[in-house]
Write a protein that holds these residues in place. Sequence first.
Motif, short mmCIF file in Angstrom:
data_model
loop_
_atom_site.label_atom_id
_atom_site.label_comp_id
_atom_site.label_asym_id
_atom_site.label_seq_id
_atom_site.Cartn_x
_atom_site.Cartn_y
_atom_site.Cartn_z
N PRO A 778 11.11 -9.75 11.93
CA PRO A 778 10.94 -10.34 13.27
C PRO A 778 9.92 -9.60 14.13
O PRO A 778 9.28 -10.22 14.99
CB PRO A 778 12.35 -10.22 13.87
N ASP A 779 9.74 -8.30 13.90
CA ASP A 779 8.76 -7.55 14.67
C ASP A 779 7.36 -8.15 14.53
O ASP A 779 6.55 -8.11 15.45
CB ASP A 779 8.72 -6.09 14.22
N LEU A 780 7.08 -8.69 13.34
CA LEU A 780 5.75 -9.22 13.08
C LEU A 780 5.64 -10.71 13.39
O LEU A 780 4.57 -11.20 13.75
CB LEU A 780 5.36 -8.97 11.62
N THR A 781 6.73 -11.43 13.22
CA THR A 781 6.67 -12.87 13.44
C THR A 781 6.87 -13.25 14.90
O THR A 781 6.60 -14.38 15.29
CB THR A 781 7.72 -13.59 12.58
N GLY A 782 7.36 -12.30 15.72
CA GLY A 782 7.50 -12.57 17.14
C GLY A 782 8.75 -13.36 17.47
O GLY A 782 9.63 -13.58 16.64
N ASP A 783 8.81 -13.84 18.71
CA ASP A 783 10.00 -14.53 19.21
C ASP A 783 10.04 -16.01 18.82
O ASP A 783 11.07 -16.66 18.96
CB ASP A 783 10.08 -14.42 20.74
N TYR A 784 8.92 -16.54 18.35
CA TYR A 784 8.87 -17.97 18.04
C TYR A 784 9.80 -18.31 16.88
O TYR A 784 9.87 -17.59 15.89
CB TYR A 784 7.44 -18.38 17.70
N LYS A 785 10.53 -19.42 17.00
CA LYS A 785 11.45 -19.87 15.96
C LYS A 785 10.77 -20.94 15.10
O LYS A 785 10.64 -22.09 15.51
CB LYS A 785 12.74 -20.42 16.57
N PRO A 786 10.33 -20.58 13.91
CA PRO A 786 9.60 -21.53 13.08
C PRO A 786 10.53 -22.56 12.45
O PRO A 786 11.75 -22.36 12.38
CB PRO A 786 8.96 -20.64 12.00
N ILE A 787 9.96 -23.65 11.97
CA ILE A 787 10.77 -24.67 11.33
C ILE A 787 10.79 -24.51 9.81
O ILE A 787 11.58 -25.16 9.13
CB ILE A 787 10.28 -26.09 11.70
N TYR A 788 9.94 -23.66 9.27
CA TYR A 788 9.90 -23.45 7.83
C TYR A 788 10.47 -22.07 7.48
O TYR A 788 10.39 -21.14 8.27
CB TYR A 788 8.46 -23.55 7.31
N PRO A 789 11.02 -21.93 6.28
CA PRO A 789 11.60 -20.64 5.88
C PRO A 789 10.52 -19.66 5.43
O PRO A 789 9.36 -20.04 5.24
CB PRO A 789 12.50 -21.02 4.70
N ILE A 790 10.94 -18.40 5.25
CA ILE A 790 10.03 -17.39 4.73
C ILE A 790 9.78 -17.66 3.25
O ILE A 790 10.59 -18.29 2.57
CB ILE A 790 10.64 -15.97 4.94
N SER A 791 8.66 -17.22 2.75
CA SER A 791 8.34 -17.33 1.33
C SER A 791 9.41 -16.62 0.49
O SER A 791 9.97 -15.61 0.91
CB SER A 791 6.98 -16.70 1.07
N ALA A 792 9.72 -17.15 -0.68
CA ALA A 792 10.79 -16.62 -1.53
C ALA A 792 10.26 -15.63 -2.56
O ALA A 792 9.22 -15.87 -3.18
CB ALA A 792 11.51 -17.75 -2.24
N SER A 793 11.01 -14.55 -2.77
CA SER A 793 10.64 -13.58 -3.82
C SER A 793 10.66 -14.25 -5.19
O SER A 793 9.76 -14.05 -6.02
CB SER A 793 11.62 -12.41 -3.83
N SER A 794 11.70 -15.02 -5.44
CA SER A 794 11.79 -15.73 -6.72
C SER A 794 10.63 -16.70 -6.88
O SER A 794 10.09 -16.87 -7.98
CB SER A 794 13.13 -16.47 -6.81
N GLY A 795 10.23 -17.33 -5.75
CA GLY A 795 9.12 -18.27 -5.80
C GLY A 795 7.80 -17.60 -6.15
O GLY A 795 6.95 -18.20 -6.80
N CYS A 796 7.65 -16.35 -5.71
CA CYS A 796 6.43 -15.60 -6.07
C CYS A 796 6.34 -15.41 -7.57
O CYS A 796 5.28 -15.62 -8.18
CB CYS A 796 6.41 -14.25 -5.35
N ILE A 797 7.45 -15.01 -8.20
CA ILE A 797 7.45 -14.81 -9.65
C ILE A 797 7.23 -16.13 -10.37
O ILE A 797 6.46 -16.22 -11.34
CB ILE A 797 8.78 -14.17 -10.11
N PHE A 798 7.88 -17.18 -9.89
CA PHE A 798 7.71 -18.51 -10.49
C PHE A 798 6.25 -18.95 -10.45
O PHE A 798 5.71 -19.50 -11.41
CB PHE A 798 8.58 -19.51 -9.73
N ALA A 799 5.59 -18.69 -9.31
CA ALA A 799 4.21 -19.16 -9.12
C ALA A 799 3.19 -18.30 -9.86
O ALA A 799 2.07 -18.75 -10.10
CB ALA A 799 3.88 -19.19 -7.64
N GLY A 800 3.57 -17.06 -10.19
CA GLY A 800 2.59 -16.14 -10.76
C GLY A 800 1.94 -15.29 -9.70
O GLY A 800 0.80 -14.83 -9.87
N ASN A 801 2.66 -15.05 -8.60
CA ASN A 801 2.22 -14.11 -7.56
C ASN A 801 2.77 -12.76 -7.98
O ASN A 801 3.91 -12.42 -7.67
CB ASN A 801 2.76 -14.56 -6.20
N ASP A 802 1.97 -11.99 -8.69
CA ASP A 802 2.46 -10.90 -9.52
C ASP A 802 3.16 -9.78 -8.78
O ASP A 802 4.14 -9.22 -9.28
CB ASP A 802 1.28 -10.31 -10.32
N VAL A 803 2.65 -9.39 -7.60
CA VAL A 803 3.26 -8.27 -6.89
C VAL A 803 3.41 -8.61 -5.42
O VAL A 803 2.50 -9.17 -4.80
CB VAL A 803 2.44 -6.96 -7.08
#
Length: 851
Positions: A778-803
Amino acid sequence: MPEIFALKTSEIQEYEVEHAETARKIAGECIVLLENDGVLPLKSAGKLALYGNGARKTVKGGTGSGDVNTRDNVNIEAGLESAGFVITTKSHLDSFDRKFEREKNAYLSFVKETAEKKNTSTVAISFNNPMKEIEPVPVTDEDVENSDTDTAIYVISRNSGEGADRYNEKGDYLIFDRERENLEFLAKSYKNLILVLNIGGVMDLSEVSDIEGINAVILLGQLGNIGGYALADIVCGKVTPSGKLTDTWAINYMDYPSSAEFSHNDGNIDDEYYKEGIFVGYRYFDSIGKRVLYPFGYGRSYTDFEIRFKGAEVNKTKLTLNIEVTNAGSEFSGKEVVQVYCSAPSGRLIKPKRELVAFAKTSELKPAEKEDIRLSFNMEDCASYSETEQAWVLEKGKYIISVGNSLCSAEAAAGFRLDRDVTVMKTSNLFKYESELKEMEIAPKESGDFGGIPLVDIDTEIFEKKEVVYQGKRESFPVPAESGITLSDIRAGKNTVEDLVACLSVKELAELCVGTLRTGEGEIVGNASYVVPGAAGDTSAVIKETRGIKNIIMADGPAGLRLQPHFKMNKKGEYIPGGEIILDIINPFPENLDEAEVTDYYQYCTAIPIGWSLAQSWNMELLLEAGNLVGDEMERFGIDLWLAPALNIHRNPLCGRNFEYYSEDPVVSGKCAAAVTKGVQAHAGKGTVIKHFAVNNQEDNRYFTNAAVSERALREIYLKGFEIAVKEAAPIAVMTSYNLINGIHAANSYDLLQAVLRDEWGYDGMVMTDWYTSQFVPDLTGDYKPIYPISASSGCIFAGNDVQMPGCEKNVEDIIRAVETGEEVDGFTITMGDLQFCAANVIRAAVRLTI
């Protein structure tokens, strides 16, 4: 004791002097002369009146991770004085300094108080609430009377940075009322008035252009820590301006097709609809015949050039143009930029009127000197993407090639003709976009018949028929007979990276795929191997001792290495807090420190020109030198990967990070990134991380904003530059962007990272996230309440986002749970094969970076 690369002396080193000279040489070609009635260059150094908020507070580069902590910053006043000018308005500059300090102190107090109130860091507050530009002080009759000169320079400065977009308001995109008043007064008070723009992106100059009496306008840009010297070189005529614009400067902000709905302009920072499609920048203005203030590719010189087309040669699908450039002036030497544009026929697909396909810069030409330029490109570079055919196609008809020194001066010179459609590359549509996205209906003006130019009929059978083969399911690596495989075995050719990976546990693999700077620890980067205070982060050292695979140390960019200039270590090799730079304030070292028990270390780096300025040189040899300079400093301070270059498209002038991006054009962007990468990677064991992949064109709500964009616009505009950089320079790593693309986070997009990057482009390097992509901070995203979720760790591995950088324990735990249970975690299921694939890419990068 960890190894320390930093120096033990604060004295200026020879490399600093050499790099400053290199940066100065580069900077001279980045400056664009927008207007000049003959006042420049000044005939001699003498008394000079200097005004404006950038005279002393010269901005060297944007804020945020792109800022470089340099030893010093040569401002415009100092640069002009070094060239022999006597600045006669110091009392005026002093008055602005006093105002600046008052407002800066008020801002720092606001940041501190807000951080305490919200129980967060000052860095977080400053990211989301950057300091506003300070309105200049008025120029008075007394200032003019006491200046004792007929020549004045007025400097307008603007700054921006990551985390926040700019505003179409006075003091930002628009000039302050005070700036206009000052300029009008100075234009009447001085015989010669020179306006200098110390800015990091396009701003509105319509009011300035209306003021009579401004004799010259210089787009200085932001040139690193030697900007003052570079301006002096131009003003004195030591260097002839040769920079050219890499963006279109509209007359009015609302002329840009994305302006009404960009970022905060329409109150919606969750969804950004790319309704202009492929008609970005000059592709829009040129196609509809919209008048602009300064066209793409424009820039003046102290001399004149003649560009003569001498003919074309065809070798299969390669077209080579022979061009003669002559310095037609009689007094000044200079360099010219030759630009080549293609006009493709509109068939089923509507095309822009012209698109850049090639460019080159001459060497320094003396008056009457000539140079022959050979510019080549592949006809396939003129292809368009057809969503209907799911392919890159060249439609039948005439392809007209224009040559000039800017878009507006380019004239039809040659062309080729196809008698039928050609499928250049068969792909698949990968990016389904939302039904709400309805692109503008744009009807480009006809380019003309061009009956008088030579056209070559091309046998369409010579085009190679290519089709992408997309990877299927990732299988687990077979377990080798030996289990103790190390880096030495891989180097000796006894085993492969895959063999080593197959020997590792799920926990070791998960650790490799998550960076080591865990939330809450904030430890100095590289504790497992060597110490680099100020570095951005590193990969895991979980198998360093057992397998010899090092952790990869990374430093921010893209205008040089961002490191801590001064730090202290005790006799045990432990880092002593202090010396960190936050908001230009240096954290003090502990009081009553026993200096006899500590060692001081120094890491002074060079700030090179920002990406936007580098691109305006149009000189790829110079950008290679810039990369080489950074690569040298990486060697000196133990940095493996430089988190740069950044090459997202200037879709809209208000994007907060346009200063570190190159252009509105993907060819310029890709060529620049490739040149810088080649310069860095000429140093063994050093690499770049091209970023932000992809469509990172908005900073407000940057973690959660969704870019709704058509497949064609993605491929032709927003991905093309990355493709060029990948294919021409093979960067060690690619960094994904925070945003979503058509509802899927870029970091979680299999189609982006596997299908396009690896399968279509053949990339075999490492992919990493941007910082905190897959953990909610939250320190970096600020007070705004977004409508989309944060990126998923599992999704990174699924996509090939290596680290995932910098990573947290939850990232590791989520990955382990997903693989071991086979359950869906945060919307994704991943296999051992997926995890091994990512870990192998991390290890492969570490092997490449180990010398």
